[in-house]
Design a protein around this motif. Structure first.
Motif: not given
Length: 213
Positions: A75-76, A78-79, A141, A204, A206-208, A210-212
């Protein structure tokens, strides 16, 4: 092209490194809990925390090197850096706790301090499982959501324990021994921050997701 691709780091290595990083958190939290048993073994447990923090730093450096030399990441970037930094901040805070204990030569601890250390161990175990499930985010998930929610609940529980511990500390020293109150309050503050950092890791993740997902 085949030889060129062979030189590229495996995408899976990032997940292996996240898990290795989380394992240092479990070991660090267990050592921290050992320290809060007090007595003659306190110094030895604090030294173990520092050792685990150094091991975590080595893993973090490996992750950051891999990010720079990889064309393909799970994944990104930055992540990846953000998750690594959050994991590292957590064990760094354990090391700060150990440093305060050592600096002030504390060898006896309040029951509420041990309760907070217990919660830190629980959070560490949940965090390790989280990193183990990350390699298959879609498949895992539901479990990942359960794990991060569990850390959040533990952090909320720790707030109540912190407040109760600080109240007891104040009542114990309200008529004197101001330095003992200050030292105890600092240790409570470090413990609370350890658990806060675990919640940062959960956020962190959770944010990953949400994005992926």
């Amino acid at each position: 092209m085949n030889w060129f691709q062979a030189l590229l780091p495996r995408e899976d290595q990032f997940f292996d490194l996240f898990e290795a990083h989380a394992q240092t958190l479990v070991k660090g939290a267990e050592a921290m809990r050992g320290a809060f048993e007090g007595g003659e073994g306190t110094t030895g447990w604090c030294e173990k925390i520092v050792e685990h923090e150094h091991a975590a730093d080595a893993v973090a450096r490996e992750v950051l090197h891999a990010v720079r030399r990889s064309f393909i990441t799970p994944f990104d970037r930055s992540d990846i850096r953000g998750l690594t930094n959050s994991l590292d901040d957590t064990i760094d805070q354990m090391q700060k706790t150990a440093k305060a204990i050592t600096l002030y030569e504390v060898t006896a601890f309040a029951p509420k301090m041990r309760e907070l250390a217990d919660i830190a161990v629980q959070c560490a175990v949940l965090t390790l499982e989280t990193t183990q499930k990350l390699h298959a985010m879609s498949k895992n998930r539901d479990r990942l959501n359960e794990l991060t929610e569990a850390v959040t609940r533990l952090e909320s529980e720790s707030d109540d324990i912190f407040d109760a511990g600080m109240k007891a500390l104040f009542l114990e020293h309200r008529n004197g021994q101001a330095m003992d109150f200050i030292i105890g309050a600092e240790i409570y503050d470090h413990l609370e921050k350890v658990i806060d950092r675990f919640e940062d890791v959960a956020n962190r993740v959770n944010g990953i997701m949400v994005e992926h997902l």
